[in-house]
Structures are given as C-alpha cells and as structure tokens.
Design a protein around this motif. Structure first.
Motif, PDB file in Angstrom:
ATOM      1  N   UNK A   1       0.835  -1.208   0.000  1.00  0.00           N
ATOM      2  CA  UNK A   1       0.000   0.000   0.000  1.00  0.00           C
ATOM      3  C   UNK A   1       0.869   1.256   0.000  1.00  0.00           C
ATOM      4  N   UNK A   2       1.939   1.249   0.787  1.00  0.00           N
ATOM      5  CA  UNK A   2       2.860   2.396   0.797  1.00  0.00           C
ATOM      6  C   UNK A   2       3.486   2.572  -0.580  1.00  0.00           C
ATOM      7  N   UNK A   3       3.963   1.481  -1.145  1.00  0.00           N
ATOM      8  CA  UNK A   3       4.616   1.530  -2.455  1.00  0.00           C
ATOM      9  C   UNK A   3       3.648   2.020  -3.532  1.00  0.00           C
ATOM     10  N   UNK A   4       2.440   1.498  -3.542  1.00  0.00           N
ATOM     11  CA  UNK A   4       1.437   1.894  -4.548  1.00  0.00           C
ATOM     12  C   UNK A   4       1.079   3.372  -4.394  1.00  0.00           C
ATOM     13  N   UNK A   5       0.919   3.841  -3.166  1.00  0.00           N
ATOM     14  CA  UNK A   5       0.590   5.256  -2.943  1.00  0.00           C
ATOM     15  C   UNK A   5       1.698   6.177  -3.440  1.00  0.00           C
ATOM     16  N   UNK A   6       2.939   5.847  -3.127  1.00  0.00           N
ATOM     17  CA  UNK A   6       4.048   6.697  -3.555  1.00  0.00           C
ATOM     18  C   UNK A   6       4.196   6.714  -5.072  1.00  0.00           C
ATOM     19  N   UNK A   7       4.161   5.562  -5.695  1.00  0.00           N
ATOM     20  CA  UNK A   7       4.289   5.486  -7.157  1.00  0.00           C
ATOM     21  C   UNK A   7       3.101   6.176  -7.819  1.00  0.00           C
ATOM     22  N   UNK A   8       1.906   5.945  -7.307  1.00  0.00           N
ATOM     23  CA  UNK A   8       0.713   6.583  -7.872  1.00  0.00           C
ATOM     24  C   UNK A   8       0.763   8.097  -7.773  1.00  0.00           C
ATOM     25  N   UNK A   9       1.231   8.619  -6.632  1.00  0.00           N
ATOM     26  CA  UNK A   9       1.343  10.060  -6.438  1.00  0.00           C
ATOM     27  C   UNK A   9       2.378  10.671  -7.382  1.00  0.00           C
ATOM     28  N   UNK A  10       3.503  10.005  -7.543  1.00  0.00           N
ATOM     29  CA  UNK A  10       4.549  10.498  -8.447  1.00  0.00           C
ATOM     30  C   UNK A  10       4.032  10.524  -9.890  1.00  0.00           C
ATOM     31  N   UNK A  11       3.373   9.471 -10.315  1.00  0.00           N
ATOM     32  CA  UNK A  11       2.825   9.416 -11.683  1.00  0.00           C
ATOM     33  C   UNK A  11       1.771  10.497 -11.871  1.00  0.00           C
ATOM     34  N   UNK A  12       0.907  10.667 -10.891  1.00  0.00           N
ATOM     35  CA  UNK A  12      -0.145  11.683 -10.990  1.00  0.00           C
ATOM     36  C   UNK A  12       0.442  13.090 -11.111  1.00  0.00           C
ATOM     37  N   UNK A  13       1.407  13.424 -10.262  1.00  0.00           N
ATOM     38  CA  UNK A  13       1.990  14.763 -10.269  1.00  0.00           C
ATOM     39  C   UNK A  13       2.842  15.017 -11.510  1.00  0.00           C
ATOM     40  N   UNK A  14       3.484  13.983 -12.047  1.00  0.00           N
ATOM     41  CA  UNK A  14       4.411  14.165 -13.162  1.00  0.00           C
ATOM     42  C   UNK A  14       3.756  14.069 -14.536  1.00  0.00           C
ATOM     43  N   UNK A  15       2.664  13.304 -14.659  1.00  0.00           N
ATOM     44  CA  UNK A  15       2.072  13.074 -15.973  1.00  0.00           C
ATOM     45  C   UNK A  15       0.616  13.514 -16.117  1.00  0.00           C
ATOM     46  N   UNK A  16      -0.100  13.729 -15.011  1.00  0.00           N
ATOM     47  CA  UNK A  16      -1.539  13.989 -15.097  1.00  0.00           C
ATOM     48  C   UNK A  16      -1.911  15.399 -14.650  1.00  0.00           C
TER      49      UNK A  16
END
Length: 186
Positions: A66-81
């Motif tokens: 859950x920690x890993x998914x949240x961090x990766x998801x947040x980075x992808x959201x901020x960088x690409x979306x």
C-alpha cells in the motif's frame, strides 16, 4: 492582467494576459492547485482498504504494498496527469507555442510555425450529455491551401468555459489579422 473564470467542470481557473508587443501575446490559464482534502481522502481510502486486507490475511506485505502503490501513484499523478497551468504564446511573425506545466515542475512544449496556421477557432463537442467548447488551431494542408491538415486542441486539461475561450480567441485573432494585413501594406 488576471481574470477569474470557471472550467467546464465548475472549478475556478484564472486567465493571465500578457502583451509583450503589438504582435506578441502570452495567454496563460492557471488551474487550481492540488487540494490537500482530495489527496487525504484518496490516501485514507487506500490505507483503510490495505488495513482491511491486512486484518483478513495477517500479512504485513499488504501494508508495504500500500505504501509503495501510494508513492508510485502520487509520483505518476503529479508528473504526468496534474497540469497546473497551460499557456499559449502567439508571435505573429514566428508562430504559436503551447506549453503545459505539470505539478511536478515538468513542462511539455509544442511549437507551430505561423506558416502552418490556417486559423484559430472555437469548436464545440458533446460530452456526457452536455455541450462543451474548446479552442483549437487549424493547420493548413501543405498540398491544398484551402484544406485543413490537422486540428490541434488547446487547454485540454483546464477546459475553460466559453467566456474565457472567447477572450483567448479574440487575442489570437487580433494577431492573426495583423499577419494577414501586413504583406498587403508593404
């Protein structure tokens, strides 16, 4: 100068107009920043789900995932979306530059030579049972001067309402008109 508008979804946006010269204008649409409330809601939902799965499975790997998914998801959201602002720089003698600035600081820029620009128009589309308007650049077909080669939509992330689009459209048309009348006067 700054003016306040709303997006097609009702979110507040701001239009910044900057005139560098008679034939050069920069128009920037700024979206609302990332809201801590929505980020907290998503984080809480993921953590509650992860904790529920942890209680059922009694495996601590669920919480690590859950920690890993949240961090990766947040980075992808901020960088690409998540786009913070979109700008349009119109230079009558040179071309049009379209820039999108993302929440992570990344920028995406496209340049269109003025010789390729046939016109800038406001188009309409039906989306989810409502009519939305968007600004687009019509690119001239190299083989047929009367034809349109491609349509390049602008402000796709901020989706300003018609009143804001009209303001941007008028500024673009003023510069395009100067370009059309300039060769005739010389």
């Amino acid at each position: 100068e700054e003016r306040r508008y709303r997006s097609a979804s009702g979110a507040p946006i701001a239009l910044w107009r900057r005139q560098h010269s008679a034939s050069c204008r920069e128009l920037t649409v700024r979206c609302s920043r990332l809201q801590l409330r929505s980020l907290s809601a998503v984080t809480s939902a993921v953590w509650l789900t992860a904790y529920g799965l942890y209680v059922i499975s009694e495996n601590s790997m669920v919480l690590s995932a859950a920690i890993f998914i949240m961090l990766i998801g947040l980075i992808i959201y901020l960088h690409f979306v998540k786009v913070d602002q979109e700008s349009l720089l119109v230079i009558g003698s040179l071309g049009i530059q379209v820039t999108s600035s993302y929440a992570s600081g990344r920028e995406s820029t496209t340049f269109i030579e003025m010789g390729q620009v046939k016109d800038v128009v406001i188009n309409e589309a039906i989306h989810m049972q409502k009519v939305i308007y968007y600004l687009c650049i019509l690119l001239q077909d190299p083989g047929d001067p009367q034809g349109i080669y491609e349509v390049v939509p602008l402000f796709q992330s901020s989706k300003p309402r018609l009143d804001c689009l009209i303001e941007v459209y008028k500024s673009c048309q003023e510069i395009l008109e100067q370009r059309k009348t300039a060769p005739q006067s010389s």
